[in-house]
Design an enzyme around this catalytic site. Structure first.
Site, short mmCIF file in Angstrom:
data_model
loop_
_atom_site.label_atom_id
_atom_site.label_comp_id
_atom_site.label_asym_id
_atom_site.label_seq_id
_atom_site.Cartn_x
_atom_site.Cartn_y
_atom_site.Cartn_z
N LYS A 1 -6.57 -54.56 -1.60
CA LYS A 1 -7.55 -55.50 -1.19
C LYS A 1 -8.72 -54.76 -0.75
O LYS A 1 -9.87 -55.17 -1.26
CB LYS A 1 -7.14 -56.63 -0.34
N ARG B 1 -10.61 -53.21 -3.72
CA ARG B 1 -11.17 -54.03 -4.50
C ARG B 1 -12.34 -54.67 -4.04
O ARG B 1 -13.42 -54.82 -4.62
CB ARG B 1 -10.03 -55.23 -4.94
N HIS C 1 -14.33 -53.34 -1.31
CA HIS C 1 -15.38 -52.51 -0.66
C HIS C 1 -15.48 -51.09 -1.32
O HIS C 1 -16.33 -50.56 -1.05
CB HIS C 1 -14.87 -52.22 0.76
N LYS D 1 -18.78 -65.63 0.57
CA LYS D 1 -18.72 -64.70 1.68
C LYS D 1 -19.96 -64.53 2.55
O LYS D 1 -20.83 -64.11 1.55
CB LYS D 1 -17.92 -63.53 1.26
N PRO D 2 -20.06 -64.45 3.80
CA PRO D 2 -21.52 -64.26 4.44
C PRO D 2 -21.92 -62.77 4.11
O PRO D 2 -23.07 -62.84 4.08
CB PRO D 2 -21.17 -64.54 5.87
N SER D 3 -20.84 -61.77 4.19
CA SER D 3 -21.52 -60.47 3.80
C SER D 3 -20.31 -59.84 3.21
O SER D 3 -19.23 -60.16 3.38
CB SER D 3 -22.00 -59.89 5.31
N THR E 1 -19.78 -55.44 2.18
CA THR E 1 -20.15 -53.94 1.70
C THR E 1 -19.40 -53.31 0.66
O THR E 1 -18.34 -53.33 0.56
CB THR E 1 -20.17 -53.13 3.09
N ARG F 1 -25.91 -59.43 1.60
CA ARG F 1 -25.80 -60.48 2.88
C ARG F 1 -26.12 -61.87 2.17
O ARG F 1 -27.15 -61.79 1.25
CB ARG F 1 -26.86 -60.24 3.78
N HIS G 1 -9.51 -52.43 6.57
CA HIS G 1 -10.52 -53.36 6.95
C HIS G 1 -11.88 -52.43 7.20
O HIS G 1 -11.81 -51.46 7.75
CB HIS G 1 -10.26 -53.82 8.22
#
Length: 126
Positions: A9, A12, A14, A46-48, A50, A85, A117
């Protein structure tokens, strides 16, 4: 569907290496988040997010670094990434994002030696 591991995950959501350079910067986030299943119809935006543009071994190297007091590991060197963002306050699709290309140390949580994470990024010391 086969259930993905936390590491899968992480990859996928990041990792985009080599970076898909064919997209205009402002379309990059919307396209990548949709293609990777991070945003989807019926789900809130999603708020943000990377996307790191470095070989996975650069992120794996972070897990062999000594963690901080919170258990967060940092990549040994700064990596290229795109920070997405959410633009405006609307959390419902279609999602519009602002993209910034930066080079910072990437901060990750690790499990069994694998990044699971993305905890943030940190500008290198000046």
């Amino acid at each position: 569907a086969v259930r993905e591991t936390r590491y899968e995950k992480f990859l996928r959501q990041h990792v985009d290496y080599p970076r898909r350079s064919t997209l205009a910067a402002h379309r990059y986030c919307e396209t990548m988040l949709a293609q990777r299943g991070v945003t989807a119809p019926g789900r809130p935006c999603k708020p943000s997010n990377t996307f790191v543009h470095a070989p996975i071994n650069e992120l794996l190297a972070a897990c062999s670094q000594k963690p901080d007091a919170m258990g967060i590991h940092s990549t040994p060197r700064p990596l290229d990434f795109t920070a997405c963002r959410l633009r405006g306050g609307d959390t419902r699709p279609p999602c519009a994002y602002r993209a910034r290309q930066l080079q910072h140390h990437v901060l990750v949580s690790c499990l069994d030696g694998l990044p699971v994470h993305l905890a943030g990024t940190q500008a290198p010391p000046q």
